[in-house]
Design an enzyme around this catalytic site. Structure first.
Site, PDB file in Angstrom:
ATOM      1  N   TYR A  86       0.848  -1.194   0.000  1.00 30.66           N
ATOM      2  CA  TYR A  86       0.000   0.000   0.000  1.00 30.66           C
ATOM      3  C   TYR A  86       0.887   1.249   0.000  1.00 30.66           C
ATOM      4  CZ  TYR A  86      -4.269   2.659   1.145  1.00 30.66           C
ATOM      5  OH  TYR A  86      -5.354   3.516   1.138  1.00 30.66           O
ATOM      6  N   SER A  87       1.806   1.279  -0.958  1.00 31.61           N
ATOM      7  CA  SER A  87       2.696   2.428  -1.135  1.00 31.61           C
ATOM      8  C   SER A  87       3.107   2.471  -2.597  1.00 31.61           C
ATOM      9  CB  SER A  87       3.916   2.329  -0.215  1.00 31.61           C
ATOM     10  OG  SER A  87       4.653   1.154  -0.500  1.00 31.61           O
ATOM     11  N   LEU A 131      15.157  -3.527  10.930  1.00 32.11           N
ATOM     12  CA  LEU A 131      13.978  -2.981  11.589  1.00 32.11           C
ATOM     13  C   LEU A 131      13.101  -2.316  10.538  1.00 32.11           C
ATOM     14  CD1 LEU A 131      12.358  -2.181  14.148  1.00 32.11           C
ATOM     15  CD2 LEU A 131      13.757  -0.091  14.247  1.00 32.11           C
ATOM     16  N   GLY A 158       6.705   0.724  10.606  1.00 36.91           N
ATOM     17  CA  GLY A 158       5.485   0.869   9.804  1.00 36.91           C
ATOM     18  C   GLY A 158       5.390  -0.265   8.815  1.00 36.91           C
ATOM     19  N   THR A 171       4.044  -2.132  13.776  1.00 35.86           N
ATOM     20  CA  THR A 171       2.808  -1.545  13.247  1.00 35.86           C
ATOM     21  C   THR A 171       1.940  -1.094  14.399  1.00 35.86           C
ATOM     22  OG1 THR A 171       0.839  -1.926  11.870  1.00 35.86           O
ATOM     23  CG2 THR A 171       1.648  -3.784  13.143  1.00 35.86           C
ATOM     24  N   SER A 224      -1.466  -1.031  13.748  1.00 32.13           N
ATOM     25  CA  SER A 224      -2.764  -1.543  13.314  1.00 32.13           C
ATOM     26  C   SER A 224      -2.928  -2.990  13.770  1.00 32.13           C
ATOM     27  CB  SER A 224      -2.885  -1.472  11.786  1.00 32.13           C
ATOM     28  OG  SER A 224      -3.969  -2.253  11.329  1.00 32.13           O
ATOM     29  N   GLN A 261      -3.607  -5.222  10.697  1.00 31.29           N
ATOM     30  CA  GLN A 261      -2.388  -5.490   9.939  1.00 31.29           C
ATOM     31  C   GLN A 261      -1.502  -6.484  10.671  1.00 31.29           C
ATOM     32  OE1 GLN A 261      -0.650  -1.601   9.186  1.00 31.29           O
ATOM     33  NE2 GLN A 261      -1.560  -1.531   7.148  1.00 31.29           N
ATOM     34  N   CYS A 284      -6.021  11.835  -5.371  1.00 31.44           N
ATOM     35  CA  CYS A 284      -4.589  11.596  -5.148  1.00 31.44           C
ATOM     36  C   CYS A 284      -3.862  11.348  -6.468  1.00 31.44           C
ATOM     37  CB  CYS A 284      -4.389  10.428  -4.197  1.00 31.44           C
ATOM     38  SG  CYS A 284      -4.850  10.796  -2.481  1.00 31.44           S
TER      39      CYS A 284
END
Length: 436
Positions: A171-172, A207, A210, A232, A234, A237, A394
Site C-alpha cells: 500500500y505504497s 527494523l 510501519g 505496526t 494496526s 495489519q 490523489c
C-alpha cells in the site's frame, strides 16, 4: 370560508413559494458568480460544463476532454465556492456533486490539470493560511493518538484491501519501468529497489518501522536471508502479517509487534520505513530521526520512503485529513533535511519518484472500480464514493500538482556505500536474473 377567501389564500401561498424560489435563485447566483469566475480563469485545456442548482449551464475551456458536472443543491454550491478543498469531496460523497459526462477521475484530472496560478486566489490563500496556523494542533501525534489515527484507515476490513491492492498488499508507491508494467511487477521492483539501497547481506538484522501487512519484511527475509522486526500500530495489519508469515514458513526470520517506533529498544544493521513517515507529523520529526539513529548500528544504513511535496511546506488537505488520513501530513524536503542533520545521521542519497505514484493509484482506482459492488456490500454507496474521490484526487495530485515520493538513504558513516550509484541497478539486475 368562502370561495374568494380560498382563492386569496391559494394565491398568497403561490406568491410565497415564488418569492422563496426567487430568493433561492438569488442566493444561487450570488455563490455561482465567484465559482464561475474562478473556473473561467482556470479552465483552458479541455471543456468543463457545469450545471448549477437552478438548471443553468456554464461552459469553461475548449477542446477535449469534455466533462459535465452538476451541483444539485445551493448549500453545496455555497460550500464549494467558500472552501472547495473540503466541500468538493463532501459534495461528491453526498451525491450533490454529480458527474454526468465522464467520471470523478475525469473531472478532477481536468480541473487540477488546469489550475496553475489560479490556486492563489485571495479566498484560497486565506484558507491555506488558516490551515497552516492550525497545523501544530492538527498534527500533534503522540503514541495513543497515532494508534487511533492508524486504526481509522487501516483497520477497516481485510477484504477491502484485497479488492484493489496487489496480492502482497503493498500500500505504497510502486516502481514502474514503463507505463505498461503490471501493478504486481512494479511493486516487486519497488521492493528490490529498496533492498538494493539497503545493501543487504545474509544474517543482518533489519527494523521495519510501519511494516503494514508485512509484505516487505517477508520479501527481505525470503530473498535476502535477513531477519526482520516489523512494527505496526494496526491490530488488523498485525494479525494478517503474522498469519501470512506463518503460512510462508518465515516465523524464524520475521517477527511483527504492535508497537510505536518510539518504544523500540533494539539495535539493527538496517532500518527501513515505507509509507509511514507521512503519519509522524512535523512536531515529531526530531524524535523519529533520533530513534532511527539510536536503533542503527555504527556502520548501518537506513532508507525512508515517504510521500512528499516538491513545493514549500504547507498544511494537510482538509478533506483527506477529515475522512482518509487523520494526522497525516506530506512534508517538503526543507522540513526533513535540517532535522536529519541534527540527529547525527548523514544523507547519502535522495531519489525523487515523480509519476510513479500516479501510475500506482491509476491501477488501484481501476481495481476498486471493478470491485465496487463488493465494496458497497461491505460498507455502503457513500463509502464507495468517498474512496473513489480519494483515489482519483490523489492520482490527479501526483500527476498535476507538487506531490512526489522521496526515498532518503541515511547512514552514520560516509564510507559504508559504494562511491557511485551504479550498485543500485546492478543489485536489482542480479536479483531479477536469480528470480527468473
Amino acid at each position: 370560508m368562502n370561495d374568494n377567501t380560498k382563492l386569496i389564500e391559494r394565491a398568497a401561498t403561490q406568491i410565497d413559494a415564488a418569492s422563496e424560489l426567487s430568493a433561492r435563485a438569488g442566493r444561487g447566483r450570488f455563490w455561482a458568480r465567484p465559482l464561475c469566475r474562478f473556473l473561467a480563469r482556470s479552465i483552458k485545456t479541455g471543456t468543463l460544463t457545469l450545471i448549477l442548482p437552478d438548471g443553468t449551464r456554464h461552459r469553461f475551456g475548449e477542446g477535449e476532454p469534455h466533462v459535465t458536472a452538476a451541483i444539485t443543491q445551493i448549500r453545496s454550491l455555497r460550500r464549494i465556492a467558500i472552501n472547495p478543498d473540503l466541500a468538493l469531496g463532501e459534495a461528491y460523497m453526498d451525491d450533490t456533486l454529480r458527474i454526468d459526462q465522464g467520471d470523478i477521475h475525469d473531472f478532477l484530472d481536468l480541473v487540477l490539470g488546469n489550475l496553475g496560478d489560479a490556486t492563489q486566489s485571495p479566498l484560497r490563500k486565506a484558507w491555506r493560511l488558516l490551515h497552516r496556523l492550525t497545523r501544530p494542533l492538527v498534527l500533534f501525534n503522540p503514541a495513543k493518538r497515532s494508534q487511533r489515527n492508524v486504526a481509522h484507515h487501516y483497520d477497516l476490513s481485510d477484504e477491502l484491501y484485497d479488492l484493489f491492492l496487489d496480492s502482497d498488499r503493498q500500500y505504497s508507491c510502486a516502481y514502474f519501468s514503463s507505463p505498461a508494467d503490471t501493478l504486481e511487477a512494479a511493486q516487486e521492483r519497488k521492493k528490490r529497489h529498496i533492498a538494493a539501497k539497503l545493501l543487504l547481506t545474509p544474517g543482518q538484522q533489519v527494523l521495519d518501522i510501519g511494516s503494514g501487512w508485512g509484505g516487505l519484511g517477508r520479501s527481505l527475509a525470503r530473498d535476502w536471508n535477513v531477519s526482520v522486526t516489523g512494527l505496526t500500530l494496526s491490530e488488523d495489519q498485525l494479525a494478517y502479517a503474522r498469519t501470512q508469515t506463518h503460512t510462508a514458513g518465515l516465523c524464524d526470520k520475521v517477527r511483527f509487534h504492535l508497537r510505536d517506533y518510539r518504544h523500540e529498544t533494539g539495535r539493527y544493521d538496517r532500518v527501513v520505513s515505507v509509507g509511514m513517515f507521512e503519519h509522524v507529523g512535523p512536531g515529531h520529526y526530531g524524535t523519529f530521526f533520533q530513534t532511527v539513529a539510536d536503533r542503527l548500528s555504527p556502520d548501518g544504513i537506513a532508507l525512508i520512503h515517504t510521500i512528499g511535496s516538491s513545493g514549500r511546506p504547507g498544511a494537510p488537505n482538509p478533506w483527506i485529513k477529515k475522512y482518509i488520513f487523520p494526522g497525516g501530513y506530506v512534508p517538503s524536503l526543507s522540513e526533513i533535511l535540517p532535522v536529519i542533520e541534527r540527529s547525527g545521521l548523514t544523507v547519502t542519497d535522495v531519489e525523487v519518484l515523480r509519476l510513479h505514484y500516479a501510475a500506482t493509484l491509476r491501477e488501484w482506482r481501476h481495481r476498486f472500480a471493478a470491485n465496487r459492488a463488493r465494496v458497497a456490500a461491505l460498507f455502503d454507496d457513500r463509502f464507495c464514493r468517498m474512496w473513489e474521490f480519494y483515489l482519483a484526487a490523489c492520482e490527479a495530485g501526483f500527476r498535476h500538482k507538487n506531490l512526489v515520493v522521496f526515498q532518503i538513504q541515511l547512514a552514520k558513516r560516509k564510507d559504508v556505500m559504494p562511491l557511485t550509484r551504479d550498485y543500485i541497478s546492478a543489485i536489482g539486475s542480479v536479483r531479477d536474473r536469480q528470480r527468473r
